[in-house]
Design an enzyme around this catalytic site. Structure first.
Site, short mmCIF file in Angstrom:
data_model
loop_
_atom_site.label_atom_id
_atom_site.label_comp_id
_atom_site.label_asym_id
_atom_site.label_seq_id
_atom_site.Cartn_x
_atom_site.Cartn_y
_atom_site.Cartn_z
N GLU A 102 0.84 -1.20 0.00
CA GLU A 102 0.00 0.00 0.00
C GLU A 102 0.88 1.26 0.00
OE1 GLU A 102 -3.27 -0.31 2.91
OE2 GLU A 102 -3.08 1.85 3.21
N ASP A 104 0.25 5.33 0.63
CA ASP A 104 -0.83 6.20 1.15
C ASP A 104 -0.53 7.68 1.17
OD1 ASP A 104 -2.30 4.00 2.02
OD2 ASP A 104 -1.44 4.06 4.03
N GLU A 106 -2.80 10.63 3.03
CA GLU A 106 -4.02 10.91 3.79
C GLU A 106 -3.97 12.36 4.25
OE1 GLU A 106 -5.85 7.08 5.87
OE2 GLU A 106 -3.83 7.53 6.54
#
Ligand code: NAG
Length: 286
Positions: A102, A104, A106
């Site tokens: 993953e 990311d 955010e």
């Protein structure tokens, strides 16, 4: 190891040069499915614009139709304006399954006039815990800005408006897994995380300001699409520069500028959190 990597790269590049289709640009109907939020996610303007919204009952989200194995993926995002404290806009790539990878981005909202936090992380083979957080050098709510992931077999580079903010290098040589065999989809969601995102839950989401809205446009993927067990790379010639791309001197300087002036958290310097010693990739410039 080096030979295996070279052969792998050659295979990937062969796919790249054999397939000469156009890169995927922009149309949200063609590239994404609205997967969550019961009408709170919307595609507008003939597929040129996508909006996610969040109210007290639910957030919303979308995911790419394609799975990608390496690429340069750009998205323009305009984040929730005003009092966005408690809201999180997540934009990430992820594979599926137990040992997933993953990458990311955010975005943690804040009260009016206070800065967002850009939180980043990299999971490889299910192991994450590699957080770095940043302030931005602009207000991400007044206009669209480009958030990019460059992902090739050697490195992952996170960029904001073309400025690299973080690099995760392939450190397999020191035993750190690198995402290179599991295809990933692009996901984004807007949700409420007041317990996590607002200074330990001290500031509550102000639901009188709902619905909260984040907007997306100009999705662009110069990437290898994974389907039926094989990778096909859309584009041709110089469009594949990303496959071998690394930071040039200017890129490295920009990266250092961001890390020095805008990085507010780096797991690699958090010795309190890792009393047994920092993760091994932290011994390498990363
Ligand atoms: C909100 O702003 C305050 C004050 O500048 C800052 O300390 C805090 O980290 C910010 N919160 C988030 C989630 O970015």
């Amino acid at each position: 190891m080096a030979a295996a990597t070279a052969i792998f790269l050659i295979k990937v590049l062969m796919f790249a040069y054999l397939t000469a289709a156009a890169s995927t640009a922009s149309n949200f109907y063609q590239n994404f499915d609205l997967t969550w939020g019961d009408g709170r996610a919307k595609i507008l303007n003939n597929g040129q614009l996508l909006k996610l919204s969040l109210d007290k009952a639910s957030g919303s989200g979308f995911q790419s139709k394609n799975q990608y194995l390496f690429g340069k993926i750009d998205m323009k995002i305009k984040l929730v304006p005003g009092n966005s404290a408690g809201t999180v806009t997540a934009y990430y790539l992820s594979s599926q399954g137990l040992t997933h990878d993953e990458v990311d981005f955010e975005f943690l909202g804040n009260v009016t006039g206070q800065p967002y936090t850009l939180h980043t992380n990299v999971f490889t083979q299910r192991k994450g815990g590699r957080e770095q957080q940043f302030r931005l050098w602009f207000d991400p709510t007044t206009d669209f800005h480009t958030y990019s992931v460059l992902w090739n077999p050697r490195r992952i580079i996170f960029s904001v408006d073309g400025t690299p903010i973080r690099e995760f290098k392939n450190m397999e040589s020191i035993g750190v897994p690198f995402p290179k065999s599991q295809a990933m989809r692009i996901y984004s969601s807007l949700w409420d995380a007041e317990d996590w995102a607002t200074q330990g839950g001290r500031i509550k989401t102000d639901w009188t300001k709902a619905p909260f809205t984040a907007s997306y446009r100009n999705f662009y993927a110069n990437a290898c699409v994974w389907s039926n067990g094989r990778s096909s790379c859309h584009g041709s010639g110089s469009k594949f520069a990303w496959m071998n791309q690394q930071l040039d001197t200017t890129g490295q300087q920009r990266l250092q500028w961001v890390q020095k002036n805008f990085r507010i958290y780096n797991y690699c310097t958090d010795t309190q959190r890792f009393p047994q010693g920092l993760p091994k990739e932290c011994t390498v410039t990363n």
